[in-house]
Design an enzyme around this catalytic site. Sequence first.
Site, PDB file in Angstrom:
ATOM      1  N   ASP A 117       0.837  -1.209   0.000  1.00  0.00           N
ATOM      2  CA  ASP A 117       0.000   0.000   0.000  1.00  0.00           C
ATOM      3  C   ASP A 117       0.871   1.259   0.000  1.00  0.00           C
ATOM      4  O   ASP A 117       1.650   1.481   0.938  1.00  0.00           O
ATOM      5  CB  ASP A 117      -0.904   0.016   1.232  1.00  0.00           C
TER       6      ASP A 117
ATOM      7  N   ASP B 261      -4.791   0.832  -2.749  1.00  0.00           N
ATOM      8  CA  ASP B 261      -4.579   1.898  -1.756  1.00  0.00           C
ATOM      9  C   ASP B 261      -3.355   2.739  -2.128  1.00  0.00           C
ATOM     10  O   ASP B 261      -2.419   2.927  -1.354  1.00  0.00           O
ATOM     11  CB  ASP B 261      -4.449   1.354  -0.334  1.00  0.00           C
TER      12      ASP B 261
ATOM     13  N   HIS C 170      -9.566   2.173  -0.440  1.00  0.00           N
ATOM     14  CA  HIS C 170      -9.492   3.638  -0.442  1.00  0.00           C
ATOM     15  C   HIS C 170      -9.877   4.219  -1.806  1.00  0.00           C
ATOM     16  O   HIS C 170     -10.584   5.236  -1.865  1.00  0.00           O
ATOM     17  CB  HIS C 170      -8.109   4.109   0.006  1.00  0.00           C
TER      18      HIS C 170
ATOM     19  N   HIS D 114      -3.568  -4.069   2.336  1.00  0.00           N
ATOM     20  CA  HIS D 114      -4.719  -3.709   3.161  1.00  0.00           C
ATOM     21  C   HIS D 114      -4.447  -3.640   4.664  1.00  0.00           C
ATOM     22  O   HIS D 114      -4.830  -2.683   5.318  1.00  0.00           O
ATOM     23  CB  HIS D 114      -5.893  -4.663   2.882  1.00  0.00           C
TER      24      HIS D 114
ATOM     25  N   HIS E  69      -0.333   4.624  -0.348  1.00  0.00           N
ATOM     26  CA  HIS E  69      -1.005   5.667   0.445  1.00  0.00           C
ATOM     27  C   HIS E  69      -0.370   7.050   0.296  1.00  0.00           C
ATOM     28  O   HIS E  69      -0.045   7.711   1.285  1.00  0.00           O
ATOM     29  CB  HIS E  69      -1.036   5.270   1.928  1.00  0.00           C
TER      30      HIS E  69
END
Length: 213
Positions: A24, A53, A80, A182, A26
């Site tokens: 991820d 994500d 997301h 996740h 982010h």
Amino acid sequence: MGLPDNAYQRVEATRWRHVWVVGDIHGSFSLLMAKLRLCHFDPWQDLLVSVGDVIDRGPDSLRCLKLLRKRWIIAVRGNHEQMGLDALATGEQFLWFMNGGSWFAQAEQPAATAALETCRQLPWILELRCQNGIHVIAHADYPDDNYQWQKEVDLQRVLWDRTRLMNKGNGIRGADHFWFGHTPLRQRLDHENLHYIDTGAVFGGELTLVQLQ
């Protein structure tokens, strides 16, 4: 009901020199670029696969989103991206903003909306055919003990489910390896043919990259 046409995507990875999968992101754009430099990643010959994500919580969500237009990266959708798409569709932004989506309110428009809209093309499940076998990438889980191309599975669980991880569930038949993100972990977790590679980059952990080919 049936699945959306783009629920599954299949990629012949043998067309690339090296293939990497990343946990991820982010919004951690600079961290990702630093990692790719360390790996001597070549955008002309190599492929990066994201477990979803890409956005929220970190400093550069929009720059990360725009990467999805590049030829050298492919991604599955994460919860997301789905929260962002749902917010666009309904106008109800509270849940998304509460979970790190508030960058969107400050982002340059209409560029941010257009970039987020491209996530509608993202598959939930990616089947990657590498030189060393078949790798399946999904955000949280493949909610079945037997993988099959185009099999009907609960796509909500693909984005959100942690049951198999928490219960140290069995491996999945039907492919050689399964890669998930996740759930932020201190270090990557490998159990049978399951690999969990969200190591909490946005929370001060590592950004995990794994070479598949």
